[in-house]
Design a protein around this motif. Structure first.
Motif, short mmCIF file in Angstrom:
data_model
loop_
_atom_site.label_atom_id
_atom_site.label_comp_id
_atom_site.label_asym_id
_atom_site.label_seq_id
_atom_site.Cartn_x
_atom_site.Cartn_y
_atom_site.Cartn_z
N SER A 100 -3.12 9.59 -3.19
CA SER A 100 -3.78 8.30 -2.95
C SER A 100 -4.84 8.47 -1.86
O SER A 100 -4.69 8.02 -0.73
N ARG A 249 -9.19 5.09 -4.33
CA ARG A 249 -8.12 5.77 -3.58
C ARG A 249 -7.56 6.95 -4.37
O ARG A 249 -6.35 7.01 -4.64
N THR A 274 0.33 7.22 -7.44
CA THR A 274 -0.98 6.62 -7.21
C THR A 274 -1.28 5.67 -8.37
O THR A 274 -0.80 5.89 -9.48
N SER B 100 0.73 0.26 0.07
CA SER B 100 0.53 0.79 -1.28
C SER B 100 1.87 0.86 -2.01
O SER B 100 2.44 1.93 -2.22
#
Lengths: 402, 402
Positions: A100, A249, A274, B100
């Motif tokens: 990420s 990201r 991710t 995240s």
């Protein structure tokens, strides 16, 4: 409850950085910040992003919006592997994991390798995000001086020998060989050979962080450390945050299967995966050749911006101020007269509506007080010129007063 | 180079989990996996995602594709704060940071609070991702038995006292009060009061992980621990991965400003920021009321799935197999006869094209060998029924043979 008493030792010393707080003050009208390392958003390929998104929603929406694997989207991994193979990397799918953003790669390096008080070798100066990540695991950074060819072999040798004699074998050597952040220095071919030979002799793991490699404005393309060593005992880090769009990201790690396996285990505990959505956008851009189209445009435009900034620096800066003129990357590293302190200067610069990153941010022990990193990719050519002019005039004032 | 010799101590013991490797075998045609905790993608609001994306590209493309702040997108934060305020949380913008996915919140908890050999109190069983994250910082988990009202106050008291006497004050108490993963237990109001009173008396920081709170199928809504304590010495974790779409990779942490500040510093070194693009999609869904529309649909559908799975369990399972029937959440926790080992059973189950997570994954010390967690949200009602039938028939075979 005293939260401070509960903090982990490695975290307790981490403070909100003074510089970051100062740079927060730059979000005001009229400010020209040369502080960040941001791509110029005017070139973001928004129309093609729309087309790519529509295509993903049409054909692959469920996978894009569901959990993905920790290793990353396989189409994206395959596209990246193919790209690196074409550059001479001898790798397969199992040698690459998506992360990420490459800041996560730096964090995972800490998680996988760094015990409290382990030593890490790095260039002096080095990337502030890497310094922060390694410190957060209790690592101790030993910064090695550079010359215009890159990190000094003599200094590396003497630091390594001294550490070895005191029984503190460093965990790895962290390098940014291509258009280094912040110095702009591109490691020469012979230096690459020397450093790799020394690392090989002494069994030193090398981390090659390479966000700026594609921004080579002139000169021949030098081989990456990973290619030169056929990937042996090298960890290569890549990212789309500079060459494409940071909002996705997406970064990646290339290494031996054994090392990738450790990163996958560590990433599993860190963020599971991710975003498959942003990975699929990137994958489609690679598949369609749109990434290369975009890269060609920004590379050309950033070269013009660099050239124009060189002109502005020559035109406006007093003689006592010097800088390194990079052949690529996104930054100039400026040297002020020794009697000047760049962090103090930044406070005044913000009042004059111009900002930069003071050099001390790039040294683990607060050296570099009379340096500044300025970025040329983000702002327009006109604003870069105005910013240099404002900064130069402030420096002249300062020089007159101290 | 022996990579193994270079590994950080905390990381060295982390292995690819046997269970995860087994579950990888479930990606074959005809397999029905009840193993994950995934939302049912057939309800993903793809058309509205398209509309939201178009709107973002029209009005806010540059910010969506550029770096964002570490704290998170302000519109998303404001929307979430408003939502929580309406529920009774006394918070403002500075009390919430976007992460995240909530796995990152668990990792940051480790980074901010856990020194090697620190003790952490948790429920027994507990969420495997939290166990993994805390272990990766060298934390030691002390798991406290539960009854049908939640974590046992008596067991908590005796464990805490014993730790205190040996000078090992736990760093925090990690709880999943709402439809706990994996047990399905919803902590009763009186137990909430008792546990909070005990935590307050003993100055214990409480982490309330709450991914399933919105999936309350019946019974009155109980206050969250955060509301009950007015946020004092409580860290509340939320996520969109269950109630919305995991592919966005968005979670959040709610806590005092002082604690949020520590998380922001830690996140800065971890991944700089969460994707502004996926944050803006989520923010728009909240603003337009589309998130609530979606939540209403999936809550209704998941309730039906739970009801149907209860029927299937009653219809197919042998008498010796029992389970907890949850009032919400996404899971059943199944108890096999004591002579059975669920990990061994999983190997055979995969051959029969059905999968689950063996109970031992949810205990820090490999207890729970005769339990299994099965999910009812992901697969169709029909497939859930077939899966339970396959599993029941395998269990009968096993019971006859051992």
């Amino acid at each position: 409850m005293k939260i401070n008493d509960l903090l982990a030792e490695n975290h307790r010393s981490m403070q909100r950085s003074e510089i970051r707080e100062l740079l927060k003050l730059t979000a005001v009208p009229g400010m020209i910040s040369l502080g960040g390392g941001l791509p110029d958003p005017q070139y973001f390929p928004v129309e093609r992003i729309r087309v790519a998104f529509e295509e993903i929603m049409e054909t692959d929406a469920v996978a894009a919006l569901q959990y993905g694997t920790t290793e990353g989207d396989n189409v994206l991994r395959e596209e990246l592997v193919r790209r690196y193979q074409a550059l001479g990397f001898r790798i397969k799918l199992e040698n690459l994991v998506i992360v990420s953003g490459s800041q996560q790669a730096l964090d995972l390096l800490g998680k996988v390798f760094i015990n409290k008080c382990d030593t890490i070798l790095c260039e002096s100066p080095s990337y502030l995000g890497a310094i922060g990540a390694f410190l957060s695991y209790g690592g101790e950074l030993i910064d090695i001086p550079m010359d215009s060819d890159g990190i000094s072999l003599e200094e590396l040798t003497s630091s390594y020998e001294a550490l070895k004699q005191s029984g503190r074998i460093p965990k790895f050597l962290y390098l940014i060989p291509d258009y280094q952040n912040p110095s702009g220095i591109h490691m020469s071919l012979s230096r690459r050979q020397q450093i790799l030979a020394y690392a090989y002799e002494n069994d030193i793991l090398v981390v090659e962080d390479s966000p700026y490699r594609e921004f080579n404005f002139e000169g021949e393309r030098l081989p990456s450390l990973y290619e030169m060593r056929g990937g042996k005992d090298i960890i290569h880090l890549g990212t789309f945050s500079k060459t494409f769009m940071p909002g996705l990201r997406i970064g990646w790690i290339i290494a031996s299967e054994e090392i990738i396996d450790r990163f996958v285990i560590a990433k599993q505990n860190t963020d599971l995966c991710t975003s498959p959505l942003t990975q699929k956008i990137a994958a489609l851009f690679l598949q369609k050749g749109w990434f290369d189209d975009y890269l060609e445009i920004v590379k050309r435009e950033y070269k013009v911006k660099r050239d124009e900034m060189i002109k502005a620096l020559h035109e406006f800066m007093p003689e006592e101020v010097t800088w390194f003129e990079p052949n690529g990357g996104l930054f100039f590293f400026i040297n002020f007269p020794e009697r000047m302190n760049a962090t103090e200067l930044l406070k005044k610069a913000i009042e004059k509506k111009v900002a930069f990153v003071p050099g001390s941010a790039f040294f683990p022990f607060g050296k570099g007080y009379n340096h500044a990193r300025i970025n040329f990719s983000y702002s327009s050519i006109e604003n870069n010129r105005i910013a240099v002019q404002r900064l130069a005039s402030l420096i002249r004032e300062e020089m007159a007063s101290i």
